[in-house]
Design a protein around this motif. Structure first.
Motif, PDB file in Angstrom:
ATOM      1  N   ASP A  43      -6.942  -3.404   0.980  1.00 40.44           N
ATOM      2  CA  ASP A  43      -6.721  -3.254   2.421  1.00 40.44           C
ATOM      3  C   ASP A  43      -7.168  -1.878   2.902  1.00 40.44           C
ATOM      4  O   ASP A  43      -7.881  -1.757   3.903  1.00 40.44           O
ATOM      5  CB  ASP A  43      -5.234  -3.467   2.708  1.00 40.44           C
ATOM      6  N   ALA A  69     -10.157  -0.926   5.452  1.00 38.91           N
ATOM      7  CA  ALA A  69      -9.869  -0.193   6.693  1.00 38.91           C
ATOM      8  C   ALA A  69     -10.776   1.022   6.811  1.00 38.91           C
ATOM      9  O   ALA A  69     -11.386   1.269   7.861  1.00 38.91           O
ATOM     10  CB  ALA A  69      -8.400   0.243   6.716  1.00 38.91           C
ATOM     11  N   SER A 104     -14.014   1.191   9.438  1.00 36.77           N
ATOM     12  CA  SER A 104     -13.952   2.250  10.456  1.00 36.77           C
ATOM     13  C   SER A 104     -15.184   3.129  10.377  1.00 36.77           C
ATOM     14  O   SER A 104     -15.753   3.511  11.404  1.00 36.77           O
ATOM     15  CB  SER A 104     -12.711   3.110  10.259  1.00 36.77           C
ATOM     16  N   ASN A 119       0.053  -1.700   6.044  1.00 37.70           N
ATOM     17  CA  ASN A 119       0.085  -1.048   7.355  1.00 37.70           C
ATOM     18  C   ASN A 119       1.460  -0.544   7.736  1.00 37.70           C
ATOM     19  O   ASN A 119       1.616  -0.002   8.821  1.00 37.70           O
ATOM     20  CB  ASN A 119      -0.379  -2.039   8.429  1.00 37.70           C
ATOM     21  N   SER A 144       1.658  -4.331  12.071  1.00 35.18           N
ATOM     22  CA  SER A 144       0.558  -4.105  13.012  1.00 35.18           C
ATOM     23  C   SER A 144       1.011  -4.242  14.448  1.00 35.18           C
ATOM     24  O   SER A 144       0.549  -3.520  15.329  1.00 35.18           O
ATOM     25  CB  SER A 144      -0.553  -5.119  12.765  1.00 35.18           C
ATOM     26  N   ASN A 172      -5.863   0.066  12.396  1.00 36.93           N
ATOM     27  CA  ASN A 172      -6.139  -1.056  11.498  1.00 36.93           C
ATOM     28  C   ASN A 172      -5.321  -2.277  11.883  1.00 36.93           C
ATOM     29  O   ASN A 172      -4.568  -2.829  11.092  1.00 36.93           O
ATOM     30  CB  ASN A 172      -5.856  -0.661  10.042  1.00 36.93           C
TER      31      ASN A 172
END
Lengths: 222, 415
Positions: free
Chosen positions: B134, B138, B142, B356, B380, B407
């Protein structure tokens, strides 16, 4: 946390017979009569408060130095449609009281609505934690069906904003004092609130035409 | 939509905001409203942001989610407890094993089941692989949205190596369905340790290469440093958790403050930032990848022998051989498949540290085989709610790095 051990063990929890945790002892000191009921299941502490006092309760819990509940994790609701009261009451009591409800009606017209009982239909649930003390607490407020309103917690925690919008969207609970109470997941034309138990799982909503800028003229029928 | 609302969409906004922000007498700009998304090439998620701009400066932002709403909670209310595990894969689809573990821990807490130590170590291994994947995704995506394409390719290659491990553990790359209530889908395959360690090392080498490409890169730093800043007390007030909160200097990590599984016995660091901006969020994620690798290596080293499934008859299906030969086991399996286990009436909340932030499951049981309510507290959703505060006063170009470092995962936010 400076809590006397003997005091903690002397005050036994009524529901489970377990001694209170130091956090719960302090919560009782801070809130006093505001707690209607306290329960502990699998180590999760939970208090019930009246919905008129929720703002006051949360402010006290946040501002107390020893408790310091600064992080609001979650706001949600439970629909107890056709259920007498809390599920944790002894089973034989609520089996007798429980009216017949088909558990998972596929469509609305298949649903046999039970008679409205004396208990409020909804419960609003808040989960709190502290980023310094690391303890957790759950607060529940019962809210009746004919007046599904409760005070918004946005003055205490601004993060309640989206969580309350979601609860409004899916359960139809209106939060008084919320700055921007719009639907968050569903479109504005959606009728009903899908997480209520009387909303069938396969209930359909008409498709809404797009009306924003650049929308096309509706096609003429042949 | 009324005429007035239509007009608001296309007409310039009121000039009062310009005076408010002290732009009077500055370069002449027209206040305008633009739509960012729902499907924008520079966002890796389905979200719509309505931006009020003054020149390139953001005056206000309205973040609108819900494009991926599938009714996870409604669906869970009609399924048996064990039937809901595959739905949790689809919450955060870049780290599915962490969701599997979170849901199963919640159900096990409701049933009051203890899993064997080997199962707990394997769940940590699976979860930390997912966390690495993950974070790599991310960071990589990005960077790609900021026009740095090479690190994305490096990190995707590393991700593939780690997905090989996921594949070896459960037979799938993304839709893992890894855990069962009281156990796992299978024990780890033979020779997994020898298979895993070289891949972990190679994946980390690729992460270090990406680190070299990005961390000292002046363009990347210019875009990330000081953008999307929000002070720590605001982050707490808005319910933000995970790497974003830790980048603000708050060491709140559920693995550390309320250890579950075997995290209490393992040795790992919780990295924190100090500036609470996008660059610190990037650095925290980078360090967490290294810490996750440390955790996996420790688990593989200390992996105990024994069964991976608990023998609680309420949830565990009997062994296949006995089902085929014994009447009682056949009936038992039939009842477990069609009706599921019956937990006691009650309600629990179980939190785990997902990639997250805090992922929580709140289960309400009425004593039947299906949950009366299954609520997912998704990180999130809370993390993106203060995004308009992070954007306000910044430049239009800051939207992309801020969104990338929050994210937001659509499956988890919209459920």
């Amino acid at each position: 946390m400076s809590v006397d051990k003997s005091q903690a063990s002397s005050e036994a929890d009524r529901s489970s017979g377990q001694p209170l945790s130091p956090m719960m002892v302090r919560v009782r000191q801070v809130l006093g009569e505001l707690i209607l009921e306290h329960r502990c299941f699998r180590g999760d502490d939970r208090i019930h408060v009246a919905r008129e006092r929720i703002l006051e309760v949360c402010q006290k819990l946040r501002d107390d130095v020893e408790l310091a509940f600064d992080l609001l994790l979650d706001v949600t609701a439970i629909d107890y449609l056709g259920q007498p009261d809390d599920f944790e009451r002894p089973r034989e009591i609520w089996d007798q009281e429980r009216p017949v409800l088909r558990r998972h009606p596929a469509r609305r017209h298949e649903l046999v609505l039970p008679p409205r009982g004396p208990h409020p239909r909804f419960a609003i649930v808040y989960h709190l934690t502290s980023t310094t003390r690391f303890h957790r607490l759950r607060i529940k407020c019962r809210v009746p069906e004919d007046d599904p309103t409760i005070a918004s917690l946005t003055p205490v925690w601004p993060g309640a904003n989206w969580l309350e919008r979601e609860t409004y969207d899916l359960y139809g609970i209106r939060f008084i004092g919320h700055p921007d109470l719009r639907r968050i997941y569903l479109n504005e034309e959606f009728v009903g609130h899908p997480l209520r138990k009387d909303y069938g799982k396969f209930d359909e909503q008409p498709i809404q035409p797009y009306v924003g800028p650049g929308a096309k003229e509706p096609r003429r029928p042949h | 939509m009324s005429d007035q609302e239509l007009k608001n969409l296309v007409a310039p906004i009121d000039g009062a905001n310009r005076r408010l922000h002290g732009f009077e007498g500055d370069l002449h700009t027209e206040p305008m409203r633009i739509q960012f998304g729902p499907s924008h090439p520079a966002t890796h998620g389905t979200v719509r942001i309505v931006l009020d701009l003054d020149g390139e400066r953001i005056v206000d932002a309205d973040v609108q989610v819900g494009y991926l709403h599938r009714g996870f909670e409604k669906e869970c209310e009609t399924g048996l407890y064990y039937q809901n595990i595959p739905y949790t894969d689809r919450l955060n689809y870049s780290s599915p094993m962490l969701n599997n573990v979170g849901y199963c821990l919640a159900v096990e807490k409701l049933f009051d089941i203890q899993t064997p130590p080997r199962c707990q170590f394997l769940r940590v291994v699976g979860g930390e692989i997912s966390r690495m994947v993950d974070h790599m995704l991310a960071i990589g995506s990005s960077a790609m949205e900021l026009a740095a394409f090479t690190p994305m390719l490096y990190l995707l290659e590393g991700r593939e190596l780690l997905l090989d491990l996921t594949d070896a553990l459960c037979g799938a790359r993304v839709t893992t369905n890894f855990t069962r209530i009281g156990g796992l889908c299978a024990d780890m395959p033979e020779g997994f340790k020898e298979f895993a360690i070289p891949r972990l090392d190679r994946a980390l080498k690729l992460v270090e290469d990406a680190d070299k490409l990005l961390t000292e890169n002046p363009i990347f730093r210019e875009r990330m440093e000081g953008t999307g800043r929000l002070p720590a007390q605001d982050l707490i007030a808005w319910g933000v958790t995970g790497p974003i909160l830790r980048a603000g200097g708050i060491p709140y990590d559920v693995r550390r403050v309320q250890p579950y599984l075997v995290y209490g016995d393992l040795d790992f660091d919780v990295p924190v930032g100090e500036h609470s901006d996008n660059f610190d969020r990037y650095l925290v994620r980078l360090e967490e990848i290294r810490q996750s690798r440390r955790l996996i290596l420790q688990c593989l080293e200390r992996m105990p022998d024994g069964p991976v499934d608990s023998d609680d008859p309420r949830v565990r299906w009997p062994a296949k051989r006995r089902v085929y030969t014994q009447m009682e086991e056949l009936i038992d399996q039939f009842k477990l498949v069609t009706e599921g286990g019956y937990p006691p009436p009650g309600e629990i909340y179980q939190a785990v540290e997902a990639a997250n932030g805090e992922l929580g499951f709140y289960l309400v049981s009425d004593g039947s085989g299906r949950p009366w309510k299954c609520r997912c507290r998704s990180p999130s959703f809370s993390n993106i709610s203060p995004m308009n505060l992070m954007l306000k006063g910044g430049q239009l170009a800051d939207v992309v790095p801020t969104f990338g470092m929050i994210n937001m995962i659509g499956g988890e936010t919209d459920r």
